[in-house]
Design a protein around this motif. Structure first.
Motif, mmCIF file in Angstrom:
data_model
loop_
_atom_site.group_PDB
_atom_site.id
_atom_site.type_symbol
_atom_site.label_atom_id
_atom_site.label_comp_id
_atom_site.label_asym_id
_atom_site.label_seq_id
_atom_site.Cartn_x
_atom_site.Cartn_y
_atom_site.Cartn_z
ATOM 1 N N ASP A 186 0.821 -1.215 0.000
ATOM 2 C CA ASP A 186 0.000 0.000 0.000
ATOM 3 C C ASP A 186 0.854 1.264 0.000
ATOM 4 O O ASP A 186 0.498 2.266 -0.630
ATOM 5 N N LEU A 187 1.973 1.220 0.703
ATOM 6 C CA LEU A 187 2.853 2.383 0.735
ATOM 7 C C LEU A 187 3.531 2.594 -0.615
ATOM 8 O O LEU A 187 3.745 3.739 -1.051
ATOM 9 N N VAL A 196 -1.686 14.957 8.137
ATOM 10 C CA VAL A 196 -1.114 13.730 8.700
ATOM 11 C C VAL A 196 -0.392 12.967 7.593
ATOM 12 O O VAL A 196 -0.831 12.927 6.447
ATOM 13 N N SER A 197 0.719 12.354 7.948
ATOM 14 C CA SER A 197 1.569 11.664 6.975
ATOM 15 C C SER A 197 0.832 10.561 6.222
ATOM 16 O O SER A 197 -0.032 9.875 6.766
ATOM 17 N N ARG A 198 1.226 10.391 4.979
ATOM 18 C CA ARG A 198 0.743 9.278 4.153
ATOM 19 C C ARG A 198 0.997 7.950 4.874
ATOM 20 O O ARG A 198 0.185 7.029 4.821
ATOM 21 N N HIS A 208 -1.780 5.479 -5.299
ATOM 22 C CA HIS A 208 -2.591 5.910 -6.443
ATOM 23 C C HIS A 208 -3.685 6.873 -6.007
ATOM 24 O O HIS A 208 -4.784 6.886 -6.559
ATOM 25 N N ARG A 209 -3.382 7.673 -5.012
ATOM 26 C CA ARG A 209 -4.383 8.615 -4.529
ATOM 27 C C ARG A 209 -4.695 9.678 -5.579
ATOM 28 O O ARG A 209 -3.818 10.130 -6.315
ATOM 29 N N GLN A 210 -5.964 10.075 -5.616
ATOM 30 C CA GLN A 210 -6.375 11.170 -6.485
ATOM 31 C C GLN A 210 -5.923 12.495 -5.860
ATOM 32 O O GLN A 210 -5.692 12.579 -4.649
#
Length: 385
Positions: free
Chosen positions: A24-25, A156-158, A29-31
């Motif tokens: 996941d890290l 907040v951090s990814r 693929h965040r918009q």
């Protein structure tokens, strides 16, 4: 850090349960983040409420420390909240030490202010990063719906966004606690540890070297041992010698977690002590027969030996350890510096659990520190009255 990795095909590999986090890290693929004003009214209202509550409770070390404990009492699955409470207590004791019996004599006034600024800014930064995460979790729990897509709006951090999503599914309390340790220490790294102002005014000063030499960076966890007289707490804990090392701070956090949560009976004893003794900032909270929040001495009186084996000598005065509100005024902080510390998935290697034999015996070392500080203060006031 790699002792629990599996060797597969000649290579070290993360344990299975961390591979999904790694994936996941790596696969971000965040918009693009939607403008906050375009969010549903319910989300906007929640974000405003979280910011307001955090700001109100972030007034000083006392309010932060209490907020952590109150949250843990309601949500005991969030282990870091109690670890944060106990470490924040120590932060408060370090702040008041600057105006207490010994360090007040070993430091110049400006140096005391610089050290307090350093401690206070770090304490403030961690709270304004961690507590919004807790409030968002509490609301997710209340609504029974994952709201962690709002974490980026709270800066907040990814890294923590991924971790909270995994926690929501798997409820791995250990993983979340250690991830928060990793997050908060990385969050401080550029904002405090590598900050040129604190490097010059704190880390490069003689007083900071003196603190490390005297091992005053003790993290103490008091609790009441029924075999000892009521009032005097038993202390367990660990010592940090290399504050400037990110690796050492993370490893200390992991060990403190293991010490605090490794044995249920001990955890419950420390928690009972914390509930019964609201944080004041004075070390009188745990050893009232050694420390007093009121200065019993007479101004101008020369110092003499008062400690022996962590007891006050017969007829001697207790050591001055003021309450926080009498030592320091509240600070109006500049906004937290923006930017995400997370760069590479390798940071999750710190999540791997390592069982280390920890006894946490610290009273002897702590008593030796107090006596060294007493001798240093006597020597300085004798040479430079």
């Amino acid at each position: 850090m790699f002792t629990n990795f599996k060797r597969i095909g000649g290579k070290w590999r993360l344990p299975e349960k961390y591979l999904a986090i790694k994936a996941d890290l790596k696969n971000d693929h965040r918009q693009p983040l939607q403008d906050e004003q375009d969010l549903p009214r319910e989300d906007r209202s929640l974000l405003q409420s979280i910011r307001f509550q955090t700001e109100q409770l972030n007034s000083n070390n006392k309010t932060r420390t209490k907020a952590y404990l109150d949250f843990y009492t309601i949500h005991p699955e969030i282990h870091w909240a109690f670890l944060g409470h106990m470490v924040s207590r120590n932060g408060g004791w370090n702040m008041t030490d600057l105006k207490g019996e010994f360090l007040s004599r070993l430091m110049h006034e400006q140096t005391k202010r610089d050290f307090f600024s350093f401690l206070e800014r770090g304490n403030w930064l961690i709270f304004q990063d961690a507590y919004p995460q807790f409030l968002l979790y509490a609301e997710s729990k209340s609504r029974n719906r994952n709201l962690f897509y709002l974490l980026p709006y709270l800066h907040v951090s990814r890294f923590m966004e991924v971790i909270w999503n995994h926690f929501w599914r798997d409820r791995d309390c250990y993983l979340l606690a250690i991830a928060l340790v990793i997050n908060e220490q990385n969050y401080l790294e550029n904002r405090i540890i590598q900050n040129p102002l604190y490097k010059k005014k704190v880390f490069q000063t003689f007083e900071f070297v003196l603190q490390d030499f005297l091992s005053v960076n003790h993290i103490l966890f008091p609790y009441h041992d029924h075999r000892k007289p009521e009032g005097r707490a038993t202390l367990i804990g660990l010592t940090l010698h290399h504050f400037g090392s990110l690796h050492e701070r993370i490893m200390l956090g992991k060990r403190l977690y293991q010490l605090l949560f490794g044995e249920r009976d001990l955890l419950e004893a420390v928690h009972r002590w914390a509930i019964a003794h609201p944080h004041t900032g004075s070390r009188k909270d745990y050893w009232p027969e050694v420390f007093n929040a009121i200065n019993e001495g007479v101004p101008g009186t020369s110092l003499s030996r008062r400690l022996k084996s962590c007891q006050i000598r017969k007829g001697a005065l207790r050591l001055f350890s003021p309450k926080l509100e009498y030592a320091w005024k509240n600070v109006n902080h500049a906004k937290a510096e923006l930017g995400d510390w997370y760069e590479h998935w390798h940071m999750i290697e710190y999540l791997v659990e390592e069982k280390i034999a920890l006894k946490g015996k610290i009273e002897g070392e702590y008593c030796e520190t107090l006596e060294k500080l007493e001798l240093a203060a006597i020597a300085k006031t004798t040479i430079f009255p």
